[in-house]
Write a protein that holds these residues in place. Structure first.
Motif, mmCIF file in Angstrom:
data_model
loop_
_atom_site.group_PDB
_atom_site.id
_atom_site.type_symbol
_atom_site.label_atom_id
_atom_site.label_comp_id
_atom_site.label_asym_id
_atom_site.label_seq_id
_atom_site.Cartn_x
_atom_site.Cartn_y
_atom_site.Cartn_z
ATOM 1 N N GLU A 113 -11.791 15.556 -15.368
ATOM 2 C CA GLU A 113 -11.122 16.581 -14.656
ATOM 3 C C GLU A 113 -10.287 17.338 -15.688
ATOM 4 O OE1 GLU A 113 -11.298 12.807 -11.860
ATOM 5 O OE2 GLU A 113 -11.239 13.395 -13.940
ATOM 6 N N THR A 114 -9.779 16.737 -16.773
ATOM 7 C CA THR A 114 -9.002 17.608 -17.636
ATOM 8 C C THR A 114 -9.717 18.891 -18.145
ATOM 9 O OG1 THR A 114 -7.925 15.694 -18.339
ATOM 10 C CG2 THR A 114 -7.762 17.498 -19.814
ATOM 11 N N GLN A 115 -11.132 18.509 -18.437
ATOM 12 C CA GLN A 115 -11.961 19.755 -18.728
ATOM 13 C C GLN A 115 -12.105 20.850 -18.130
ATOM 14 O OE1 GLN A 115 -12.008 16.480 -19.462
ATOM 15 N NE2 GLN A 115 -13.921 15.928 -20.428
ATOM 16 N N VAL A 116 -11.814 20.686 -16.790
ATOM 17 C CA VAL A 116 -11.827 21.888 -15.856
ATOM 18 C C VAL A 116 -10.385 22.246 -15.381
ATOM 19 C CG1 VAL A 116 -13.950 21.585 -14.921
ATOM 20 C CG2 VAL A 116 -12.182 20.499 -13.769
ATOM 21 N N VAL A 117 -9.393 21.598 -15.639
ATOM 22 C CA VAL A 117 -8.037 21.922 -15.328
ATOM 23 C C VAL A 117 -7.321 22.566 -16.194
ATOM 24 C CG1 VAL A 117 -5.884 20.990 -14.690
ATOM 25 C CG2 VAL A 117 -7.853 20.186 -13.276
ATOM 26 N N LEU A 118 -7.421 22.188 -17.433
ATOM 27 C CA LEU A 118 -6.652 22.857 -18.560
ATOM 28 C C LEU A 118 -7.142 24.236 -18.903
ATOM 29 C CD1 LEU A 118 -5.667 19.733 -20.998
ATOM 30 C CD2 LEU A 118 -4.363 20.976 -19.292
ATOM 31 N N PRO A 119 -8.374 24.375 -18.752
ATOM 32 C CA PRO A 119 -8.758 26.076 -19.212
ATOM 33 C C PRO A 119 -8.093 26.812 -18.208
ATOM 34 C CG PRO A 119 -10.669 24.441 -19.149
ATOM 35 C CD PRO A 119 -9.753 23.645 -18.647
ATOM 36 N N LEU A 120 -7.618 26.362 -17.120
ATOM 37 C CA LEU A 120 -7.067 27.295 -16.088
ATOM 38 C C LEU A 120 -5.589 27.504 -16.238
ATOM 39 C CD1 LEU A 120 -9.007 26.209 -12.817
ATOM 40 C CD2 LEU A 120 -9.489 28.132 -14.220
ATOM 41 N N LEU A 121 -5.007 26.571 -17.227
ATOM 42 C CA LEU A 121 -3.606 26.776 -17.390
ATOM 43 C C LEU A 121 -2.965 27.714 -18.065
ATOM 44 C CD1 LEU A 121 -0.697 25.088 -17.338
ATOM 45 C CD2 LEU A 121 -1.493 23.837 -19.468
ATOM 46 N N LYS A 122 -2.043 28.805 -17.662
ATOM 47 C CA LYS A 122 -1.615 29.841 -18.271
ATOM 48 C C LYS A 122 -0.399 29.443 -19.178
ATOM 49 C CE LYS A 122 -2.016 33.658 -15.752
ATOM 50 N NZ LYS A 122 -1.297 34.622 -14.669
ATOM 51 N N THR A 123 0.438 28.689 -18.575
ATOM 52 C CA THR A 123 1.481 28.191 -19.371
ATOM 53 C C THR A 123 1.172 27.380 -20.584
ATOM 54 O OG1 THR A 123 2.859 28.307 -17.339
ATOM 55 C CG2 THR A 123 3.828 27.340 -19.231
ATOM 56 N N ASP A 124 2.061 27.737 -21.613
ATOM 57 C CA ASP A 124 1.582 26.676 -22.889
ATOM 58 C C ASP A 124 1.772 25.340 -22.904
ATOM 59 O OD1 ASP A 124 1.424 26.406 -26.030
ATOM 60 O OD2 ASP A 124 3.349 25.653 -25.535
ATOM 61 N N LEU A 125 0.837 24.658 -23.356
ATOM 62 C CA LEU A 125 0.801 22.994 -22.987
ATOM 63 C C LEU A 125 1.806 22.410 -23.484
ATOM 64 C CD1 LEU A 125 -0.616 20.619 -21.620
ATOM 65 C CD2 LEU A 125 -2.264 20.582 -23.219
ATOM 66 N N LEU A 126 1.968 22.673 -24.765
ATOM 67 C CA LEU A 126 3.122 22.104 -25.514
ATOM 68 C C LEU A 126 4.401 21.969 -24.947
ATOM 69 C CD1 LEU A 126 3.861 20.113 -28.104
ATOM 70 C CD2 LEU A 126 4.175 22.210 -29.329
ATOM 71 N N THR A 127 4.451 23.224 -24.506
ATOM 72 C CA THR A 127 5.980 23.507 -23.926
ATOM 73 C C THR A 127 6.265 22.829 -22.717
ATOM 74 O OG1 THR A 127 5.821 25.839 -24.510
ATOM 75 C CG2 THR A 127 7.302 25.350 -22.823
ATOM 76 N N VAL A 128 5.037 22.629 -21.729
ATOM 77 C CA VAL A 128 5.124 21.942 -20.632
ATOM 78 C C VAL A 128 5.364 20.331 -20.970
ATOM 79 C CG1 VAL A 128 3.859 21.134 -18.544
ATOM 80 C CG2 VAL A 128 3.566 23.401 -19.268
ATOM 81 N N MET A 129 4.870 19.970 -21.886
ATOM 82 C CA MET A 129 4.676 18.364 -22.395
ATOM 83 C C MET A 129 6.062 18.256 -23.044
ATOM 84 S SD MET A 129 1.083 17.587 -24.035
ATOM 85 C CE MET A 129 -0.461 17.144 -23.154
ATOM 86 N N GLN A 130 6.676 19.075 -23.495
ATOM 87 C CA GLN A 130 8.081 19.023 -24.077
ATOM 88 C C GLN A 130 9.204 18.864 -23.094
ATOM 89 O OE1 GLN A 130 7.942 22.092 -27.038
ATOM 90 N NE2 GLN A 130 7.996 20.781 -28.609
#
Length: 427
Positions: A293-310
């Motif tokens: 699922e990650t392989q189709v969900v993360l390509p659609l994420l516009k916000t920076d992933l590291l920022t979300v994780m932090q």
């Protein structure tokens, strides 16, 4: 920043590629990583995902600024707890919260206690008692090993004989080891399945784009269950109305339940849902990103992933708007012939000189041989993902790209997304 990602499959490759988009990221280490991930990160193949002391020692020695623990096993074993003890910020739940996946008994009892909709069930720690119960049951029925079983600890017997065989396989033959010391027997639900991954810091929650997995090995949902042969996002069955019901009756109540139990969940909480005639119900929770699922969900994420994780780690997710593309994505898994049963390894892989800008190859089960060639090393070898403005375009592009990759025994399903497209036409 120096980052560490624990894991070595397609899910981790997708996470690493997204993390690389942040300009502050200098080096990403993958423990253990794989041959394809080595194109995007420094892989450390000698450190496995369950070797928690070695992971912690490596993180300390390499001045890791932020760690992402992706697979279920190290989360359940307390990898985040140990990294936190030495002062390293992490994305992922601690061991107490990871029980929501690591113990089916814990999660089912949690849902019963807090009124979260799920299938009716009973728990057994003795095979004789379980077998007696099955004589009064209706079929089909669902039998789950309590603990982690590589996504394979769920059986769906169609009759009493199959159910008795399932209990014997799990509890007496120990097909899944100690994970089968206890089992959950639950009613069989019907309806479309939906996967919803969500960022949460324990209080605030930001659901990701919904997705649809394809678990069976063969076309038209035939053959054995696998770790997943392909995914599409978004899932057409997950309408705005359904999403609101899930938020009100499942997502927020689950977070509140975990807080009430003294184990607030921080990280990626995966909701495996079924849209039944009586409304959405939880099939399962996972304590981490799904694969594939990650392989189709993360390509659609516009916000920076590291920022979300932090923000998740710092418990400031409520202050962050997480944005998603309006498009769609499709992932087609290229597997080794024979998967999920017996398959051969070490097959040389060939790739096109270039791939379209909207296509990404996520490496799951390959390694570099002595001649620096990528060769197969697992059942699910590669995830070919395409993002486009429509699902139909994404599927066309993903399948076209899948044809350009080759290795001896390459196997793929040819109907990924077909059900989703049909559902969209019916609306």
């Amino acid at each position: 920043m120096n980052l560490l990602v624990v894991g070595g499959g397609g899910r981790e490759h997708a996470i690493i590629k997204k993390l690389k988009e942040n300009p502050s990221v200098e080096t990403i280490y993958a423990l253990p990583g794989n041959g394809g991930i080595a194109q995007d990160a420094v892989c450390v193949p000698e450190i496995g995902t369950k070797d928690i002391p070695a992971i912690v020692d490596f993180a300390k020695a390499h001045a890791i600024d932020f760690a992402v623990v992706a697979p279920d096993d190290p989360l359940a074993l307390g990898c985040v707890d140990r990294l936190h003890e030495v002062g390293i910020p992490c994305f992922g739940p601690d061991a107490k919260a990871a029980r929501i996946e690591a113990s089916k008994v814990f999660s089912k009892n949690l849902m019963k206690k807090y009124g979260i909709p799920t299938a009716a069930y009973e728990v057994f720690d003795d095979p004789k008692t379980a077998l007696e119960y099955l004589k009064t049951a209706s079929f089909p029925i669902v039998i789950k090993a309590d603990g982690l079983a590589l996504g394979k600890g769920v059986l769906i017997p169609q009759n009493l004989q199959e159910a008795e065989d399932a209990v014997k396989t799990i509890m007496e033959d120990k097909a899944f080891g100690d994970s089968g010391n206890e089992i959950v027997i639950e009613e069989f639900l019907t309806g479309p399945e939906v996967s919803v991954l969500a960022f949460t810091d324990g209080s605030a929650i930001r659901p990701m784009v919904s997705s649809m997995d394809h678990k069976r090995a063969g076309d038209n949902d035939t053959g054995l269950n696998t770790g997943g042969m392909g995914t599409v996002a978004p899932n057409p069955y997950y309408t705005a109305d359904v999403a609101q019901v899930c938020m009100d009756t499942i997502f927020l109540p689950t977070l509140a339940a975990m807080r009430a139990e003294g184990c607030p969940f921080k990280g990626c909480l995966y909701f495996g849902l079924m849209i039944t005639p009586k409304g959405p119900k939880v099939i399962e929770y996972n304590c981490r990103f799904g694969d594939p699922e990650t392989q189709v969900v993360l390509p659609l994420l516009k916000t920076d992933l590291l920022t979300v994780m932090q923000a998740v780690e710092n418990e400031t997710l409520a202050d962050l708007e997480v944005e998603w593309s309006d498009g769609a994505a499709a992932c087609v898994i290229l597997a080794s012939g024979g998967y999920p049963s017996h398959y051969e390894k070490g097959k040389v892989m060939t790739f096109p000189e270039s791939t379209p800008a909207n296509v990404t190859l996520y490496h799951a089960g390959d390694k570099l041989d002595g001649d620096d060639r990528l060769v197969t090393s697992g059942g699910r070898v590669l995830g070919v993902t395409a993002a486009a403005s429509t699902l139909k375009e994404a599927l066309t592009d993903a399948y076209a790209a899948a044809e350009t990759v080759d290795f001896d025994g390459k196997y793929l399903r040819h109907d990924i997304g077909r059900r989703a497209l049909a559902a969209m036409e019916e609306r």
